[in-house]
Design a protein around this motif. Structure first.
Motif, PDB file in Angstrom:
ATOM      1  N   ALA A  86      -3.486  -0.364 -19.775  1.00  0.00           N
ATOM      2  CA  ALA A  86      -3.253   0.536 -18.642  1.00  0.00           C
ATOM      3  C   ALA A  86      -4.219   0.296 -17.484  1.00  0.00           C
ATOM      4  CB  ALA A  86      -3.361   1.986 -19.111  1.00  0.00           C
ATOM      5  N   SER A  87      -5.362  -0.356 -17.764  1.00  0.00           N
ATOM      6  CA  SER A  87      -6.371  -0.534 -16.719  1.00  0.00           C
ATOM      7  C   SER A  87      -7.180  -1.798 -16.974  1.00  0.00           C
ATOM      8  CB  SER A  87      -7.308   0.675 -16.689  1.00  0.00           C
ATOM      9  OG  SER A  87      -8.130   0.693 -17.849  1.00  0.00           O
ATOM     10  N   LEU A  88      -7.778  -2.321 -15.906  1.00  0.00           N
ATOM     11  CA  LEU A  88      -8.651  -3.495 -16.059  1.00  0.00           C
ATOM     12  C   LEU A  88      -9.860  -3.206 -16.939  1.00  0.00           C
ATOM     13  CD1 LEU A  88      -8.714  -5.392 -12.654  1.00  0.00           C
ATOM     14  CD2 LEU A  88      -7.894  -6.182 -14.862  1.00  0.00           C
ATOM     15  N   PRO A  89     -10.553  -2.054 -16.748  1.00  0.00           N
ATOM     16  CA  PRO A  89     -11.654  -1.776 -17.676  1.00  0.00           C
ATOM     17  C   PRO A  89     -11.163  -1.689 -19.119  1.00  0.00           C
ATOM     18  CG  PRO A  89     -11.714  -0.247 -15.815  1.00  0.00           C
ATOM     19  CD  PRO A  89     -10.452  -1.042 -15.691  1.00  0.00           C
ATOM     20  N   GLY A  90      -9.949  -1.183 -19.293  1.00  0.00           N
ATOM     21  CA  GLY A  90      -9.372  -1.110 -20.637  1.00  0.00           C
ATOM     22  C   GLY A  90      -9.133  -2.479 -21.235  1.00  0.00           C
ATOM     23  N   VAL A  91      -8.702  -3.438 -20.412  1.00  0.00           N
ATOM     24  CA  VAL A  91      -8.522  -4.817 -20.880  1.00  0.00           C
ATOM     25  C   VAL A  91      -9.858  -5.354 -21.386  1.00  0.00           C
ATOM     26  CG1 VAL A  91      -7.989  -7.195 -20.187  1.00  0.00           C
ATOM     27  CG2 VAL A  91      -6.572  -5.310 -19.333  1.00  0.00           C
ATOM     28  N   ALA A  92     -10.898  -5.183 -20.580  1.00  0.00           N
ATOM     29  CA  ALA A  92     -12.221  -5.699 -20.941  1.00  0.00           C
ATOM     30  C   ALA A  92     -12.725  -5.059 -22.239  1.00  0.00           C
ATOM     31  CB  ALA A  92     -13.205  -5.458 -19.804  1.00  0.00           C
ATOM     32  N   LEU A  93     -12.583  -3.742 -22.356  1.00  0.00           N
ATOM     33  CA  LEU A  93     -13.055  -3.060 -23.567  1.00  0.00           C
ATOM     34  C   LEU A  93     -12.232  -3.446 -24.797  1.00  0.00           C
ATOM     35  CD1 LEU A  93     -13.902   0.462 -22.134  1.00  0.00           C
ATOM     36  CD2 LEU A  93     -15.519  -1.273 -22.964  1.00  0.00           C
ATOM     37  N   ARG A  94     -10.922  -3.585 -24.637  1.00  0.00           N
ATOM     38  CA  ARG A  94     -10.078  -4.010 -25.762  1.00  0.00           C
ATOM     39  C   ARG A  94     -10.482  -5.398 -26.232  1.00  0.00           C
ATOM     40  NH1 ARG A  94      -6.362  -7.453 -25.754  1.00  0.00           N
ATOM     41  NH2 ARG A  94      -5.806  -7.272 -23.544  1.00  0.00           N
ATOM     42  N   GLU A  95     -10.611  -6.322 -25.270  1.00  0.00           N
ATOM     43  CA  GLU A  95     -11.012  -7.685 -25.623  1.00  0.00           C
ATOM     44  C   GLU A  95     -12.399  -7.702 -26.267  1.00  0.00           C
ATOM     45  OE1 GLU A  95      -9.582 -10.690 -25.579  1.00  0.00           O
ATOM     46  OE2 GLU A  95      -7.664 -10.029 -24.781  1.00  0.00           O
ATOM     47  N   GLY A  96     -13.304  -6.890 -25.722  1.00  0.00           N
ATOM     48  CA  GLY A  96     -14.644  -6.813 -26.291  1.00  0.00           C
ATOM     49  C   GLY A  96     -14.624  -6.366 -27.743  1.00  0.00           C
ATOM     50  N   ALA A  97     -13.840  -5.332 -28.032  1.00  0.00           N
ATOM     51  CA  ALA A  97     -13.747  -4.826 -29.405  1.00  0.00           C
ATOM     52  C   ALA A  97     -13.061  -5.839 -30.319  1.00  0.00           C
ATOM     53  CB  ALA A  97     -13.002  -3.493 -29.422  1.00  0.00           C
ATOM     54  N   GLU A  98     -11.965  -6.443 -29.838  1.00  0.00           N
ATOM     55  CA  GLU A  98     -11.247  -7.418 -30.663  1.00  0.00           C
ATOM     56  C   GLU A  98     -12.112  -8.617 -31.012  1.00  0.00           C
ATOM     57  OE1 GLU A  98      -6.729  -6.644 -28.896  1.00  0.00           O
ATOM     58  OE2 GLU A  98      -7.728  -8.555 -28.508  1.00  0.00           O
ATOM     59  N   GLU A  99     -12.848  -9.131 -30.039  1.00  0.00           N
ATOM     60  CA  GLU A  99     -13.595 -10.367 -30.259  1.00  0.00           C
ATOM     61  C   GLU A  99     -14.976 -10.157 -30.854  1.00  0.00           C
ATOM     62  OE1 GLU A  99     -13.508 -12.884 -26.817  1.00  0.00           O
ATOM     63  OE2 GLU A  99     -11.321 -12.855 -26.739  1.00  0.00           O
ATOM     64  N   ILE A 102     -16.770  -4.790 -32.673  1.00  0.00           N
ATOM     65  CA  ILE A 102     -17.539  -3.573 -32.410  1.00  0.00           C
ATOM     66  C   ILE A 102     -16.662  -2.543 -31.709  1.00  0.00           C
ATOM     67  CG2 ILE A 102     -19.510  -2.569 -31.183  1.00  0.00           C
ATOM     68  CD1 ILE A 102     -20.902  -5.295 -31.430  1.00  0.00           C
ATOM     69  N   GLU A 103     -16.476  -1.412 -32.354  1.00  0.00           N
ATOM     70  CA  GLU A 103     -15.764  -0.291 -31.750  1.00  0.00           C
ATOM     71  C   GLU A 103     -16.775   0.590 -31.022  1.00  0.00           C
ATOM     72  OE1 GLU A 103     -12.487   0.067 -31.643  1.00  0.00           O
ATOM     73  OE2 GLU A 103     -12.198  -1.727 -32.869  1.00  0.00           O
ATOM     74  N   GLY A 104     -16.295   1.320 -30.033  1.00  0.00           N
ATOM     75  CA  GLY A 104     -17.157   2.267 -29.332  1.00  0.00           C
ATOM     76  C   GLY A 104     -17.996   1.663 -28.226  1.00  0.00           C
ATOM     77  N   LEU A 105     -17.587   0.501 -27.709  1.00  0.00           N
ATOM     78  CA  LEU A 105     -18.289  -0.066 -26.555  1.00  0.00           C
ATOM     79  C   LEU A 105     -18.139   0.898 -25.380  1.00  0.00           C
ATOM     80  CD1 LEU A 105     -17.086  -3.787 -26.748  1.00  0.00           C
ATOM     81  CD2 LEU A 105     -19.314  -2.881 -27.436  1.00  0.00           C
ATOM     82  N   ARG A 106     -19.194   1.021 -24.588  1.00  0.00           N
ATOM     83  CA  ARG A 106     -19.195   1.940 -23.443  1.00  0.00           C
ATOM     84  C   ARG A 106     -19.602   1.160 -22.201  1.00  0.00           C
ATOM     85  NH1 ARG A 106     -23.460   4.716 -21.588  1.00  0.00           N
ATOM     86  NH2 ARG A 106     -24.620   4.271 -23.473  1.00  0.00           N
ATOM     87  N   LEU A 107     -18.746   1.202 -21.169  1.00  0.00           N
ATOM     88  CA  LEU A 107     -19.055   0.468 -19.947  1.00  0.00           C
ATOM     89  C   LEU A 107     -20.391   0.903 -19.367  1.00  0.00           C
ATOM     90  CD1 LEU A 107     -15.645   0.334 -18.048  1.00  0.00           C
ATOM     91  CD2 LEU A 107     -16.746  -1.487 -19.363  1.00  0.00           C
ATOM     92  N   LEU A 108     -21.155  -0.065 -18.924  1.00  0.00           N
ATOM     93  CA  LEU A 108     -22.433   0.199 -18.271  1.00  0.00           C
ATOM     94  C   LEU A 108     -22.201   0.929 -16.950  1.00  0.00           C
ATOM     95  CD1 LEU A 108     -25.508  -0.297 -18.332  1.00  0.00           C
ATOM     96  CD2 LEU A 108     -25.069  -2.475 -17.197  1.00  0.00           C
ATOM     97  N   VAL A 109     -21.244   0.458 -16.181  1.00  0.00           N
ATOM     98  CA  VAL A 109     -20.782   1.106 -14.947  1.00  0.00           C
ATOM     99  C   VAL A 109     -19.261   1.013 -14.951  1.00  0.00           C
ATOM    100  CG1 VAL A 109     -22.880   0.664 -13.591  1.00  0.00           C
ATOM    101  CG2 VAL A 109     -21.050  -1.032 -13.617  1.00  0.00           C
ATOM    102  N   PRO A 110     -18.575   1.935 -14.287  1.00  0.00           N
ATOM    103  CA  PRO A 110     -17.107   1.929 -14.358  1.00  0.00           C
ATOM    104  C   PRO A 110     -16.436   0.807 -13.570  1.00  0.00           C
ATOM    105  CG  PRO A 110     -17.875   3.718 -12.955  1.00  0.00           C
ATOM    106  CD  PRO A 110     -19.100   3.093 -13.568  1.00  0.00           C
ATOM    107  N   GLU A 111     -17.151   0.206 -12.642  1.00  0.00           N
ATOM    108  CA  GLU A 111     -16.559  -0.843 -11.828  1.00  0.00           C
ATOM    109  C   GLU A 111     -16.967  -2.222 -12.348  1.00  0.00           C
ATOM    110  OE1 GLU A 111     -20.427   0.410 -10.238  1.00  0.00           O
ATOM    111  OE2 GLU A 111     -18.579   1.560 -10.341  1.00  0.00           O
TER     112      GLU A 111
END
Length: 178
Positions: A86-99, A102-111
């Protein structure tokens, strides 16, 4: 235009680039999206938006890099947009968790932290890069897209990673206040 396409345009229109080179890339990404309604998706042979994330340990002293199986380079986690995103930050977090496993990654900044355009075997990647903090006690697990997964101190990144990863780490450290 998909919801993800609209989100990418909004993210890029609202992002304050940290320097002239990043501002130029921001405009190029926006022009690409204006010219390519399919510019979010892997089949777009003229290039496509990708999302990635540099995972930082909770103490802010190390980053997790993956030894990419196809490219055989130490990189941040990231990859292609999927229809359910649904969102670019969501893409990054999904990829981060998949690769990273680690679940529960939290963006340092929203942008985004920075942008990086690079050629890959499938096409040009117009990568929108984020940084995220891993939760306390996080245990990384190698995915099938990786040959290895390892935490690196900041100085070690200079020894193993390319200029793009080093630039992402530099911008992340600025945002962390160090």
């Amino acid at each position: 235009m998909s919801g993800l396409h609209a989100d990418a345009v909004a993210v890029l229109e609202g992002w304050q680039a940290p320097d002239e080179g990043q501002e130029k890339l921001r405009h190029e990404y926006l022009a690409h999206l204006a010219a390519h309604p399919d510019g979010m998706w892997k089949p777009c042979q003229d290039g496509h938006i990708t999302g990635s994330v540099l995972v930082v340990d909770p103490a802010g002293e190390r980053v997790l890099l993956t030894l990419h199986a196809k490219l055989r380079m130490w990189l941040q986690m990231g990859g292609h947009c999927e229809p359910e995103d649904a969102s670019l930050p969501g893409v990054a977090l999904r990829e981060g968790a998949e690769e990273s496993g680690i679940e529960g990654l939290r963006l340092l900044v929203p942008e985004p932290v920075r942008l990086d355009r690079h050629h890959t075997p499938c096409a040009w990647h117009l990568d929108v890069q984020y940084a995220a903090l891993a939760p306390e006690g996080a245990v990384a697990a190698i995915s099938d897209e990786s040959l290895d997964l390892r935490w690196f101190s900041y100085p070690e990144v200079d020894e193993v990673a390319d200029a793009s990863v080093r630039a992402l780490l530099h911008r992340t450290r600025v945002l962390l206040g160090g």
